[in-house]
Design a protein around this motif. Structure first.
Motif, mmCIF file in Angstrom:
data_model
loop_
_atom_site.group_PDB
_atom_site.id
_atom_site.type_symbol
_atom_site.label_atom_id
_atom_site.label_comp_id
_atom_site.label_asym_id
_atom_site.label_seq_id
_atom_site.Cartn_x
_atom_site.Cartn_y
_atom_site.Cartn_z
ATOM 1 N N ALA A 396 -67.848 17.524 -26.103
ATOM 2 C CA ALA A 396 -69.223 17.959 -25.852
ATOM 3 C C ALA A 396 -69.308 18.922 -24.678
ATOM 4 C CB ALA A 396 -70.115 16.748 -25.582
ATOM 5 N N TYR A 397 -68.273 18.952 -23.837
ATOM 6 C CA TYR A 397 -68.279 19.813 -22.666
ATOM 7 C C TYR A 397 -67.474 21.095 -22.876
ATOM 8 C CZ TYR A 397 -69.562 15.252 -20.712
ATOM 9 O OH TYR A 397 -70.168 14.039 -20.477
ATOM 10 N N ALA A 401 -68.898 24.771 -27.342
ATOM 11 C CA ALA A 401 -70.220 24.153 -27.480
ATOM 12 C C ALA A 401 -71.243 24.846 -26.589
ATOM 13 C CB ALA A 401 -70.135 22.666 -27.143
ATOM 14 N N ARG A 402 -70.837 25.247 -25.391
ATOM 15 C CA ARG A 402 -71.748 25.949 -24.492
ATOM 16 C C ARG A 402 -72.147 27.310 -25.063
ATOM 17 N NH1 ARG A 402 -72.909 21.320 -21.974
ATOM 18 N NH2 ARG A 402 -71.605 20.846 -20.176
ATOM 19 N N GLU A 405 -74.961 27.088 -27.364
ATOM 20 C CA GLU A 405 -76.221 26.983 -26.644
ATOM 21 C C GLU A 405 -76.724 28.367 -26.209
ATOM 22 O OE1 GLU A 405 -75.836 24.194 -23.423
ATOM 23 O OE2 GLU A 405 -74.642 22.826 -24.629
#
Length: 420
Positions: A396-397, A401-402, A405
């Protein structure tokens, strides 16, 4: 038609002195997978203090990249250690503004991007982003990451005035202002209460799986023999104030005095602190020079390999940085090694660690608590009970994934705007 975004970033390979380059580099790698084609506007490498070619191969092939005219005022315009102050506002790389605006306008005419994104901690990058947005009419995303100003920071009055001006421009003119931690967002929302809440956003830092895959091939497994010398590693800058290690050094001295640790069973590795001379003095004064190793800077993936091979990882973050999260935290989580964090439990760093299941936290400024916590941590590392994070849980980090976003945010700020 192509959805393109212009990324304005001082730190980009071949720079080596800041881990902040990973944020822009990974965004530029992964944005195409989410429907956005990046172009990067950076600085000529002469402006960098330290360079290396180890991450040049990660720059996407064929991506538009312009390294604009730039100088470091403190190095290139200094005589007898002094240089013109007006050429160092808002920072030492102010000459980059002129070259980047000229180059940026040319890129905008050629590539017709739909948005401009600029990233701190080099304040001139936001000055460039604001200027290009005003001249082109494109929406501007100001990636603050952390706060630009704090009480008493910057200390120099002229520099502080510039920083306050730039952050006000970002708050009032940018389509979005992005932070890497919730605490920084709350700080700015309180500082600029007239700004609508939807203008603020959080996109955290992260780690990159590709880099860890290559680092794993370089890493050696920690020794498994009972009683072997444990290696606890801190990787990166140890700021004398925000990450003051002196209480930690005092705790090491106390544990040594009590016979809990010695040079045969514990080694502290401080990698690329940026302040070795100062910290060496403190280590010598504490009488623990044989316990602490000051190690030089190494290529990024070699540093990741060292994390993977460590028995434990050290994190320092003062309470006055409760609204910040060190980028290395996410690399530590992915490394899957036990973490001993010297930080305030009320801060964003502690919250992230606790959410990940890491509860080995002590206050940075309390030598007694550090000594007690470190004694327990060492024991838990030796018996295998110290908490760590699995790669699956760390996913998730990830920078990937960023980037998703960021793509969502780009979609939002350009929604309803016709392609130019």
């Amino acid at each position: 038609m192509v959805n393109r975004v212009l990324l304005v970033a001082f730190h980009y390979p071949p720079v080596r002195e800041s881990s902040g380059l990973q944020r822009t580099l990974k965004f530029s790698q992964y944005l195409p997978e989410f429907g956005w084609e990046p172009a990067v506007l950076s600085a000529h490498p002469r402006a960098y203090v330290t360079t290396g070619d180890e991450q040049l191969h990660e720059i996407p092939a064929g991506m538009p990249l312009k390294r604009a005219f730039a100088f470091d005022t403190a190095r290139h315009f200094a005589l007898a250690g002094r240089y013109p102050g007006f050429l160092a506002l808002p920072d030492r790389w102010a000459p980059w503004w002129l070259g980047a605006v000229v180059s940026g306008l040319a890129l905008i005419r050629q590539l017709r991007p739909r948005a401009i994104w600029s990233t701190y901690p080099i304040a001139t990058a936001h000055l460039i982003g604001a200027t290009l947005a005003r001249l082109s009419g494109l929406p501007w995303i100001a990636d603050m990451r952390d706060s630009m100003t704090e009480p008493g920071y910057p200390e120099e009055a002229a520099k502080r005035r510039w920083y306050l001006r730039i952050e006000r421009w970002a708050a009032e003119r940018a389509a979005k202002v992005v932070f890497t931690a919730p605490g920084a967002l709350r700080m700015y929302a309180e500082r600029y209460p007239h700004i609508p809440a939807e203008r603020w956003a959080v996109i955290g830092n992260g780690y990159d799986e590709e880099n860890f895959t290559r680092a794993a091939a370089m890493a050696s497994a920690p020794p498994a023999a009972p009683g072997h010398q444990l290696r606890l590693v801190h990787s990166g800058i140890l700021y004398p104030s925000e990450r003051d290690p002196r209480p930690f050094f005092a705790a090491l001295a106390e544990l040594r005095r009590r016979g809990v640790i010695d040079a045969a069973n514990l080694r502290i590795v401080l990698r690329a602190t940026g302040h070795d001379a100062l910290h060496r003095e403190h280590v010598a004064a504490a009488g623990i020079a044989d316990l602490v190793e000051f190690a030089p800077s190494i290529p990024y993936e070699a540093a990741l390999a060292e994390m993977l091979a460590a028995d434990g990882l050290l994190l320092f973050q003062a309470a006055n940085c409760n609204h910040q999260i060190p980028a290395k935290l996410y690399e530590y989580l992915r490394a899957g090694r036990p973490v001993f964090a010297l930080t305030d439990r009320a801060g964003d760093t502690a919250t992230t660690l606790l959410q990940a299941g890491i509860d080995t936290l002590v206050p940075l400024d309390d030598a007694t608590a550090i000594a007690q916590g470190l004694e327990r941590f060492v024991a838990r590392v030796r018996d295998g009970s110290a908490p760590a994070v699995t790669p699956a849980a760390a996913a998730a980090y990830s920078r990937y994934a960023r980037t998703r976003e960021l793509a969502v945010l780009l979609d939002e700020v350009t929604s309803g705007r016709p392609l130019r």
